[in-house]
Design an enzyme around this catalytic site. Structure first.
Site, PDB file in Angstrom:
ATOM      1  N   SER A  61     -44.855  16.938   9.165  1.00 56.03           N
ATOM      2  CA  SER A  61     -45.826  18.014   8.950  1.00 56.03           C
ATOM      3  C   SER A  61     -45.085  19.244   8.447  1.00 56.03           C
ATOM      4  O   SER A  61     -43.907  19.441   8.752  1.00 56.03           O
ATOM      5  CB  SER A  61     -46.543  18.354  10.259  1.00 56.03           C
ATOM      6  OG  SER A  61     -47.395  19.472  10.091  1.00 56.03           O
ATOM      7  N   ASN A  62     -45.793  20.062   7.692  1.00 59.47           N
ATOM      8  CA  ASN A  62     -45.262  21.360   7.280  1.00 59.47           C
ATOM      9  C   ASN A  62     -46.018  22.492   7.982  1.00 59.47           C
ATOM     10  O   ASN A  62     -45.895  23.649   7.602  1.00 59.47           O
ATOM     11  CB  ASN A  62     -45.373  21.527   5.761  1.00 59.47           C
ATOM     12  CG  ASN A  62     -44.448  20.575   5.015  1.00 59.47           C
ATOM     13  OD1 ASN A  62     -43.283  20.414   5.369  1.00 59.47           O
ATOM     14  ND2 ASN A  62     -44.976  19.912   3.992  1.00 59.47           N
ATOM     15  N   ALA A  97     -46.464  25.097  10.567  1.00 61.11           N
ATOM     16  CA  ALA A  97     -45.562  25.854  11.440  1.00 61.11           C
ATOM     17  C   ALA A  97     -46.062  25.884  12.876  1.00 61.11           C
ATOM     18  O   ALA A  97     -45.265  25.868  13.818  1.00 61.11           O
ATOM     19  CB  ALA A  97     -45.396  27.271  10.908  1.00 61.11           C
ATOM     20  N   GLY A  98     -47.385  25.935  13.051  1.00 66.27           N
ATOM     21  CA  GLY A  98     -47.951  25.951  14.394  1.00 66.27           C
ATOM     22  C   GLY A  98     -47.651  24.664  15.141  1.00 66.27           C
ATOM     23  O   GLY A  98     -47.273  24.681  16.318  1.00 66.27           O
ATOM     24  N   ASP A 145     -52.118  12.999  13.620  1.00 67.07           N
ATOM     25  CA  ASP A 145     -53.298  13.314  12.843  1.00 67.07           C
ATOM     26  C   ASP A 145     -54.273  13.863  13.859  1.00 67.07           C
ATOM     27  O   ASP A 145     -54.555  13.217  14.874  1.00 67.07           O
ATOM     28  CB  ASP A 145     -53.865  12.087  12.130  1.00 67.07           C
ATOM     29  CG  ASP A 145     -54.781  12.496  10.978  1.00 67.07           C
ATOM     30  OD1 ASP A 145     -54.479  13.511  10.321  1.00 67.07           O
ATOM     31  OD2 ASP A 145     -55.791  11.822  10.755  1.00 67.07           O
ATOM     32  N   SER A 146     -54.703  15.066  13.637  1.00 71.72           N
ATOM     33  CA  SER A 146     -55.543  15.717  14.624  1.00 71.72           C
ATOM     34  C   SER A 146     -56.686  16.428  13.930  1.00 71.72           C
ATOM     35  O   SER A 146     -56.661  16.668  12.724  1.00 71.72           O
ATOM     36  CB  SER A 146     -54.723  16.698  15.461  1.00 71.72           C
ATOM     37  OG  SER A 146     -54.034  17.620  14.643  1.00 71.72           O
ATOM     38  N   PHE A 176     -54.039  28.244  16.269  1.00 68.22           N
ATOM     39  CA  PHE A 176     -54.283  28.097  14.830  1.00 68.22           C
ATOM     40  C   PHE A 176     -55.459  27.158  14.653  1.00 68.22           C
ATOM     41  O   PHE A 176     -56.051  26.691  15.620  1.00 68.22           O
ATOM     42  CB  PHE A 176     -53.033  27.571  14.103  1.00 68.22           C
ATOM     43  CG  PHE A 176     -52.531  26.239  14.601  1.00 68.22           C
ATOM     44  CD1 PHE A 176     -52.906  25.053  13.977  1.00 68.22           C
ATOM     45  CD2 PHE A 176     -51.678  26.167  15.692  1.00 68.22           C
ATOM     46  CE1 PHE A 176     -52.453  23.833  14.429  1.00 68.22           C
ATOM     47  CE2 PHE A 176     -51.215  24.936  16.164  1.00 68.22           C
ATOM     48  CZ  PHE A 176     -51.599  23.770  15.529  1.00 68.22           C
ATOM     49  N   GLY A 177     -55.823  26.909  13.414  1.00 66.48           N
ATOM     50  CA  GLY A 177     -56.934  26.000  13.148  1.00 66.48           C
ATOM     51  C   GLY A 177     -58.249  26.554  13.673  1.00 66.48           C
ATOM     52  O   GLY A 177     -58.610  27.705  13.430  1.00 66.48           O
ATOM     53  N   LYS A 180     -51.617  26.769  26.837  1.00 67.06           N
ATOM     54  CA  LYS A 180     -52.162  25.822  25.867  1.00 67.06           C
ATOM     55  C   LYS A 180     -51.292  24.571  25.789  1.00 67.06           C
ATOM     56  O   LYS A 180     -51.805  23.450  25.703  1.00 67.06           O
ATOM     57  CB  LYS A 180     -52.274  26.469  24.486  1.00 67.06           C
ATOM     58  CG  LYS A 180     -52.895  25.546  23.443  1.00 67.06           C
ATOM     59  CD  LYS A 180     -52.891  26.131  22.046  1.00 67.06           C
ATOM     60  CE  LYS A 180     -53.461  25.132  21.053  1.00 67.06           C
ATOM     61  NZ  LYS A 180     -53.329  25.568  19.653  1.00 67.06           N
TER      62      LYS A 180
END
Length: 201
Positions: free
Chosen positions: A9-10, A12-13, A70-71, A153-154, A176
Protein backbone atom coordinates in the site's frame (compact mmCIF):
# COMPACT_ATOMS: atom_id res chain seq x y z
CA UNK A 1 8.90 -15.64 11.97
CA UNK A 2 9.62 -12.40 10.11
CA UNK A 3 11.79 -9.39 10.79
CA UNK A 4 10.60 -7.32 7.83
CA UNK A 5 7.33 -7.24 5.91
CA UNK A 6 6.48 -5.14 2.88
CA UNK A 7 3.11 -3.43 3.10
CA UNK A 8 1.37 -3.53 -0.26
CA UNK A 9 0.00 0.00 0.00
CA UNK A 10 1.03 3.61 -0.48
CA UNK A 11 -1.52 4.78 2.08
CA UNK A 12 0.37 6.69 4.78
CA UNK A 13 -2.44 6.17 7.29
CA UNK A 14 -2.35 2.40 6.86
CA UNK A 15 1.44 2.36 7.12
CA UNK A 16 1.30 4.25 10.44
CA UNK A 17 -1.34 1.92 11.84
CA UNK A 18 0.34 -1.32 10.75
CA UNK A 19 3.77 -0.13 11.92
CA UNK A 20 2.32 0.60 15.36
CA UNK A 21 0.43 -2.69 15.50
CA UNK A 22 3.48 -4.81 14.52
CA UNK A 23 6.03 -2.86 16.59
CA UNK A 24 5.39 -4.98 19.68
CA UNK A 25 6.50 -8.08 17.79
CA UNK A 26 9.74 -6.59 16.60
CA UNK A 27 8.56 -6.66 12.98
CA UNK A 28 9.44 -3.73 10.74
CA UNK A 29 6.76 -2.79 8.21
CA UNK A 30 8.18 -1.24 5.06
CA UNK A 31 6.19 0.68 2.44
CA UNK A 32 6.10 -0.82 -1.05
CA UNK A 33 7.36 2.49 -2.43
CA UNK A 34 10.75 1.67 -0.89
CA UNK A 35 11.00 -1.14 -3.45
CA UNK A 36 9.47 0.78 -6.36
CA UNK A 37 6.43 -1.48 -6.32
CA UNK A 38 3.71 0.08 -8.49
CA UNK A 39 0.08 -0.06 -7.46
CA UNK A 40 -1.52 -3.40 -8.18
CA UNK A 41 -4.83 -3.53 -10.08
CA UNK A 42 -7.81 -4.45 -7.88
CA UNK A 43 -10.35 -5.79 -10.37
CA UNK A 44 -12.05 -8.31 -8.15
CA UNK A 45 -15.43 -8.17 -6.47
CA UNK A 46 -14.27 -9.55 -3.12
CA UNK A 47 -11.91 -8.22 -0.48
CA UNK A 48 -9.97 -11.47 -0.25
CA UNK A 49 -9.19 -11.70 -3.98
CA UNK A 50 -7.96 -8.11 -4.13
CA UNK A 51 -5.82 -8.50 -0.99
CA UNK A 52 -4.24 -11.71 -2.27
CA UNK A 53 -3.41 -10.14 -5.63
CA UNK A 54 -1.78 -7.15 -3.93
CA UNK A 55 0.25 -9.30 -1.53
CA UNK A 56 1.62 -11.54 -4.29
CA UNK A 57 2.42 -8.49 -6.42
CA UNK A 58 4.45 -6.79 -3.66
CA UNK A 59 6.25 -10.00 -2.68
CA UNK A 60 7.22 -10.76 -6.26
CA UNK A 61 8.82 -7.35 -6.82
CA UNK A 62 10.36 -6.82 -3.37
CA UNK A 63 11.53 -10.37 -2.76
CA UNK A 64 10.26 -10.12 0.84
CA UNK A 65 7.19 -11.40 2.69
CA UNK A 66 4.30 -9.10 1.94
CA UNK A 67 1.18 -8.00 3.76
CA UNK A 68 -1.83 -6.62 1.95
CA UNK A 69 -5.17 -5.51 3.18
CA UNK A 70 -8.27 -4.80 1.26
CA UNK A 71 -10.61 -2.80 3.38
CA UNK A 72 -13.67 -0.67 3.03
CA UNK A 73 -16.95 0.38 4.50
CA UNK A 74 -20.25 -1.38 3.85
CA UNK A 75 -23.74 0.02 4.39
CA UNK A 76 -26.67 -2.41 4.37
CA UNK A 77 -29.03 0.39 3.28
CA UNK A 78 -27.03 0.65 0.05
CA UNK A 79 -26.81 -3.08 -0.58
CA UNK A 80 -23.34 -3.28 0.98
CA UNK A 81 -21.85 -0.40 -1.02
CA UNK A 82 -19.29 1.03 -1.33
CA UNK A 83 -17.57 -2.24 -0.29
CA UNK A 84 -14.48 -3.04 -2.36
CA UNK A 85 -14.94 0.28 -4.18
CA UNK A 86 -14.56 2.34 -0.98
CA UNK A 87 -11.24 3.97 -1.85
CA UNK A 88 -12.46 5.07 -5.29
CA UNK A 89 -16.16 5.43 -4.64
CA UNK A 90 -16.35 8.94 -6.09
CA UNK A 91 -13.96 8.22 -8.98
CA UNK A 92 -10.60 6.74 -9.87
CA UNK A 93 -8.72 9.66 -8.31
CA UNK A 94 -8.74 8.71 -4.64
CA UNK A 95 -10.29 11.45 -2.50
CA UNK A 96 -11.55 10.99 1.06
CA UNK A 97 -13.52 14.24 0.84
CA UNK A 98 -15.23 13.28 -2.42
CA UNK A 99 -15.98 9.75 -1.21
CA UNK A 100 -17.51 11.03 2.02
CA UNK A 101 -19.59 13.61 0.17
CA UNK A 102 -20.97 11.01 -2.22
CA UNK A 103 -21.81 8.56 0.51
CA UNK A 104 -23.46 11.24 2.66
CA UNK A 105 -25.61 12.25 -0.30
CA UNK A 106 -26.68 8.64 -0.85
CA UNK A 107 -27.46 8.16 2.83
CA UNK A 108 -29.64 11.27 3.06
CA UNK A 109 -33.12 10.16 4.05
CA UNK A 110 -32.10 6.57 4.80
CA UNK A 111 -33.58 5.12 7.99
CA UNK A 112 -31.09 2.26 8.26
CA UNK A 113 -27.82 3.94 9.22
CA UNK A 114 -25.89 0.82 10.18
CA UNK A 115 -22.43 0.50 8.71
CA UNK A 116 -19.34 -1.57 9.24
CA UNK A 117 -15.73 -1.48 8.25
CA UNK A 118 -14.15 -4.60 6.76
CA UNK A 119 -10.44 -5.39 6.87
CA UNK A 120 -9.24 -8.46 5.00
CA UNK A 121 -5.54 -9.20 5.57
CA UNK A 122 -3.39 -11.53 3.52
CA UNK A 123 0.21 -12.35 4.39
CA UNK A 124 2.36 -14.27 1.92
CA UNK A 125 5.83 -15.56 2.73
CA UNK A 126 6.75 -15.32 -0.97
CA UNK A 127 4.96 -14.53 -4.21
CA UNK A 128 3.91 -18.12 -4.92
CA UNK A 129 2.94 -19.01 -1.35
CA UNK A 130 0.34 -21.80 -1.58
CA UNK A 131 -0.80 -21.25 2.03
CA UNK A 132 -1.28 -17.53 2.53
CA UNK A 133 -2.38 -16.49 5.98
CA UNK A 134 -5.80 -14.81 5.80
CA UNK A 135 -7.63 -12.90 8.52
CA UNK A 136 -10.73 -10.72 8.64
CA UNK A 137 -11.97 -8.07 11.03
CA UNK A 138 -15.36 -6.31 11.13
CA UNK A 139 -15.97 -3.06 13.05
CA UNK A 140 -19.60 -2.02 13.46
CA UNK A 141 -20.87 1.53 13.74
CA UNK A 142 -23.54 3.96 12.58
CA UNK A 143 -23.26 6.37 9.66
CA UNK A 144 -23.31 10.00 10.84
CA UNK A 145 -24.22 12.53 8.18
CA UNK A 146 -22.17 15.38 9.65
CA UNK A 147 -18.42 14.69 9.93
CA UNK A 148 -16.69 15.05 13.28
CA UNK A 149 -13.06 14.72 14.30
CA UNK A 150 -9.72 15.28 12.63
CA UNK A 151 -8.04 11.94 13.30
CA UNK A 152 -7.98 8.76 11.27
CA UNK A 153 -8.61 8.77 7.53
CA UNK A 154 -11.10 7.56 4.96
CA UNK A 155 -14.67 7.49 6.26
CA UNK A 156 -13.66 7.83 9.93
CA UNK A 157 -15.28 11.29 10.45
CA UNK A 158 -18.68 9.76 9.63
CA UNK A 159 -18.21 6.40 11.38
CA UNK A 160 -20.04 6.92 14.67
CA UNK A 161 -19.47 4.53 17.57
CA UNK A 162 -22.46 4.61 19.96
CA UNK A 163 -20.59 2.85 22.74
CA UNK A 164 -17.92 5.57 22.73
CA UNK A 165 -20.16 8.53 21.89
CA UNK A 166 -17.87 9.72 19.12
CA UNK A 167 -16.71 9.02 15.58
CA UNK A 168 -13.63 6.98 14.71
CA UNK A 169 -11.95 10.26 13.74
CA UNK A 170 -12.43 11.52 17.31
CA UNK A 171 -10.78 8.52 18.93
CA UNK A 172 -7.18 8.71 20.13
CA UNK A 173 -4.94 6.85 17.67
CA UNK A 174 -3.90 4.41 20.41
CA UNK A 175 -7.53 3.57 21.17
CA UNK A 176 -8.40 3.13 17.52
CA UNK A 177 -5.47 0.74 17.12
CA UNK A 178 -7.00 -1.41 19.87
CA UNK A 179 -10.56 -1.70 18.57
CA UNK A 180 -10.62 -1.07 14.80
CA UNK A 181 -11.36 -3.55 12.03
CA UNK A 182 -7.64 -3.50 11.25
CA UNK A 183 -6.75 -4.30 14.86
CA UNK A 184 -9.27 -7.14 14.97
CA UNK A 185 -7.97 -8.63 11.72
CA UNK A 186 -4.37 -8.24 12.83
CA UNK A 187 -5.01 -10.06 16.11
CA UNK A 188 -6.42 -12.97 14.13
CA UNK A 189 -3.46 -12.82 11.74
CA UNK A 190 -0.97 -12.78 14.62
CA UNK A 191 -2.66 -15.83 16.12
CA UNK A 192 -2.34 -17.64 12.79
CA UNK A 193 1.30 -16.56 12.48
CA UNK A 194 2.03 -18.00 15.93
CA UNK A 195 0.28 -21.26 15.06
CA UNK A 196 2.23 -21.54 11.83
CA UNK A 197 5.54 -20.83 13.57
CA UNK A 198 4.77 -23.47 16.21
CA UNK A 199 3.87 -26.09 13.62
CA UNK A 200 7.00 -25.34 11.59
CA UNK A 201 9.39 -25.63 14.54
Amino acid sequence: MFSKIVLSSNNAGKLREFSALFAGQGIEVLPQSQFAVPDCPEPYGTFVENALAKARHAARISGLPALADDSGICLPALGGAPGVRSARYAGEAKSDAANNAKLSAEMAGQDDRRCYYVCLLVLVRHADDAQPLIAEGLWHGVWQQQPAGAGGFGYDPHFYLPQYGCTAAELAAERKNEISHRALALRELQRKMAEFAASAS
